[in-house]
Design a protein around this motif. Structure first.
Motif, mmCIF file in Angstrom:
data_model
loop_
_atom_site.group_PDB
_atom_site.id
_atom_site.type_symbol
_atom_site.label_atom_id
_atom_site.label_comp_id
_atom_site.label_asym_id
_atom_site.label_seq_id
_atom_site.Cartn_x
_atom_site.Cartn_y
_atom_site.Cartn_z
ATOM 1 N N MET A 241 0.830 -1.199 0.000
ATOM 2 C CA MET A 241 0.000 0.000 0.000
ATOM 3 C C MET A 241 0.869 1.256 0.000
ATOM 4 N N ARG A 242 1.910 1.251 0.816
ATOM 5 C CA ARG A 242 2.801 2.412 0.884
ATOM 6 C C ARG A 242 3.583 2.578 -0.412
ATOM 7 N N ALA A 243 4.081 1.473 -0.948
ATOM 8 C CA ALA A 243 4.900 1.546 -2.168
ATOM 9 C C ALA A 243 4.105 2.089 -3.344
ATOM 10 N N LEU A 244 2.796 1.810 -3.368
ATOM 11 C CA LEU A 244 1.964 2.280 -4.471
ATOM 12 C C LEU A 244 1.672 3.780 -4.395
ATOM 13 N N PHE A 245 2.188 4.410 -3.334
ATOM 14 C CA PHE A 245 2.079 5.877 -3.220
ATOM 15 C C PHE A 245 3.461 6.503 -3.009
ATOM 16 N N MET A 246 4.507 5.822 -3.523
ATOM 17 C CA MET A 246 5.875 6.320 -3.373
ATOM 18 C C MET A 246 6.127 7.548 -4.243
ATOM 19 N N ALA A 247 5.270 7.766 -5.220
ATOM 20 C CA ALA A 247 5.331 8.924 -6.116
ATOM 21 C C ALA A 247 3.890 9.329 -6.386
ATOM 22 N N PRO A 248 3.679 10.522 -6.976
ATOM 23 C CA PRO A 248 2.292 10.944 -7.223
ATOM 24 C C PRO A 248 1.496 9.889 -7.986
ATOM 25 N N SER A 249 0.338 9.532 -7.427
ATOM 26 C CA SER A 249 -0.536 8.520 -8.031
ATOM 27 C C SER A 249 -1.199 9.094 -9.275
ATOM 28 N N PRO A 250 -1.364 8.293 -10.340
ATOM 29 C CA PRO A 250 -1.262 6.829 -10.402
ATOM 30 C C PRO A 250 0.029 6.282 -11.016
ATOM 31 N N SER A 251 1.131 7.045 -11.002
ATOM 32 C CA SER A 251 2.363 6.542 -11.628
ATOM 33 C C SER A 251 2.811 5.196 -11.054
ATOM 34 N N PRO A 252 2.848 5.034 -9.714
ATOM 35 C CA PRO A 252 3.300 3.738 -9.188
ATOM 36 C C PRO A 252 2.373 2.575 -9.555
ATOM 37 N N VAL A 253 1.055 2.774 -9.455
ATOM 38 C CA VAL A 253 0.146 1.652 -9.733
ATOM 39 C C VAL A 253 0.155 1.308 -11.218
ATOM 40 N N LYS A 254 0.384 2.273 -12.084
ATOM 41 C CA LYS A 254 0.491 1.956 -13.512
ATOM 42 C C LYS A 254 1.743 1.115 -13.783
ATOM 43 N N SER A 255 2.855 1.447 -13.120
ATOM 44 C CA SER A 255 4.061 0.627 -13.250
ATOM 45 C C SER A 255 3.837 -0.774 -12.695
ATOM 46 N N ALA A 256 3.138 -0.850 -11.564
ATOM 47 C CA ALA A 256 2.872 -2.146 -10.936
ATOM 48 C C ALA A 256 1.987 -3.017 -11.826
ATOM 49 N N LEU A 257 0.993 -2.417 -12.465
ATOM 50 C CA LEU A 257 0.121 -3.180 -13.368
ATOM 51 C C LEU A 257 0.905 -3.728 -14.545
#
Length: 290
Positions: A241-257
Motif C-alpha cells: 500500500m505504501r509503495a503504491l504511493f511512493m510517487a504521485p498517483s497513479p504513476s506507481p500503480v500503472k508501473s505495478a500493473l
C-alpha cells in the motif's frame, strides 16, 4: 447507499500515443472484477481526471458501462472546481446509465464551508444519481468540515463520503452524527481497516488493482469477527500500500500493473512515470510481499 465494501478507483489506460486504450480498459475491468472489486470509480483522481477532456470522460463512461454490463456499480468521477461544468457532466453521466457520481471538493478556488455546501447542493439538485462526496484536502487544498459533511448528508441523494483526510477523529465524529444509511469510505488504502473498525463501510482503493483479493479477504475477515487475522493481513499488505504511493498517483500503480502483465501505459503530463530506480524499489516490494 451501500455501493459495496471494496471499490476500485480505476486507472485510465493509455496507448503509446497517450490516448485512451479501450482494449486494455476492457482487460483491466475484467481483471478488477475477477479480483473481487465491488464497484468501479471511473475518471477519478486515479483515472487522471484533470487531464481527461469532457468527451474522453463520456467515452470512457460509455465503454466501462458496456463492458461491466451491470455486474458491479459504476461511480463516475464528474466533479471539478467548476460547479456548472460538474452539473453538466453529472447529468450526461446519469443519462448514460452510471450508478453514482463521485464529486470532489473544488480545488484551487478555495471556497469557504458555505461555498462548499452550495457547490455540492447545486449539483445534487440537478441529478437523481446517488452522490459520493470526495474530501481530499491534500490535493484540493480545501477540506469539508465535519459539520458540512453532516449538513450535506441530509440532502436525499448525497449518500456517502470518500474521506481522504486521514483524520480518524473527524471520521468518527461524522459517523456519530449522520443517519445510519449514510456511508463513509476510506480514501487511503492503509486506513481501510482502522476506518472499518470505527464504523466505516469500506475503501475506494488504488491498491486493489494489485492486491484486490487480499484486501477483500481482509475486509471480510474483519466483518466475520476475525479481527486478529484481519489485522495480521493488514500489516502484511501495508508495505505494498505504501509503495503504491511512493510517487504521485497513479504513476506507481500503472508501473505495478505493467509488472503484473497488464500494460496500462504511462501517465499524462504534468505527471511523469517512475524513474528506473523507483521502479526497482516498487518491484522489490511487490516481490517481497507476494
Amino acid at each position: 447507499m451501500d455501493f459495496g465494501r471494496m471499490l476500485t478507483a480505476m486507472v485510465t489506460p493509455f496507448d503509446k500515443h497517450n490516448q485512451i486504450d479501450f482494449n486494455i480498459t476492457t482487460q483491466l475491468v475484467e481483471h478488477l472484477i475477477a479480483s473481487g472489486t465491488d464497484g468501479l470509480v471511473v475518471a477519478g483522481t486515479t483515472g487522471e481526471s484533470p487531464t481527461l477532456s469532457h468527451q474522453e470522460k463520456i467515452d470512457l463512461f460509455k465503454h466501462v458501462i458496456k463492458v461491466v454490463d451491470g455486474r458491479v456499480p459504476i461511480i463516475a468521477g464528474t466533479g471539478s472546481n467548476n460547479t456548472q461544468a460538474s452539473i453538466e457532466l453529472t447529468k450526461e453521466a446519469e443519462q448514460l446509465g452510471v450508478n453514482g457520481a463521485l464529486i470532489v471538493t473544488p480545488y484551487y478556488n478555495k471556497p469557504n464551508q458555505e461555498g462548499l455546501y452550495q457547490h455540492f447542493a447545486a449539483i445534487a439538485d440537478q441529478t437523481k444519481l446517488p452522490i459520493m462526496l470526495y474530501n481530499i484536502p491534500s490535493r484540493a487544498v480545501v477540506r469539508l468540515n465535519v459539520e458540512t459533511v453532516v449538513a450535506l448528508s441530509q440532502i436525499d441523494n448525497i449518500v456517502s463520503v470518500k474521506d481522504s483526510t486521514g483524520d480518524l477523529d473527524s471520521i468518527a465524529s461524522i459517523l456519530n452524527q449522520v443517519d445510519e444509511d449514510f456511508t463513509v469510505y476510506s480514501g487511503d488504502d492503509s486506513l481501510t481497516l482502522p476506518i472499518q473498525s470505527i464504523g466505516g463501510t469500506g475503501i475506494v482503493s488504488v491498491s486493489s488493482h494489485i492486491i484486490g483479493k487480499e484486501m477483500k479477504e481482509m475486509i471480510t475477515l474483519y466483518e466475520q469477527g476475525n479481527v486478529k487475522e484481519a489485522a495480521q493481513l493488514h500489516r502484511q499488505l501495508l508495505p505494498i500500500m505504501r509503495a503504491l504511493f511512493m510517487a504521485p498517483s497513479p504513476s506507481p500503480v500503472k508501473s505495478a500493473l505493467k509488472y503484473k502483465d497488464i500494460d496500462v501505459g504511462s501517465v499524462r503530463l504534468p505527471l511523469v512515470p517512475l524513474s528506473p530506480f523507483e521502479e526497482q524499489n516498487l518491484f522489490r516490494v511487490l516481490d517481497s510481499v507476494q
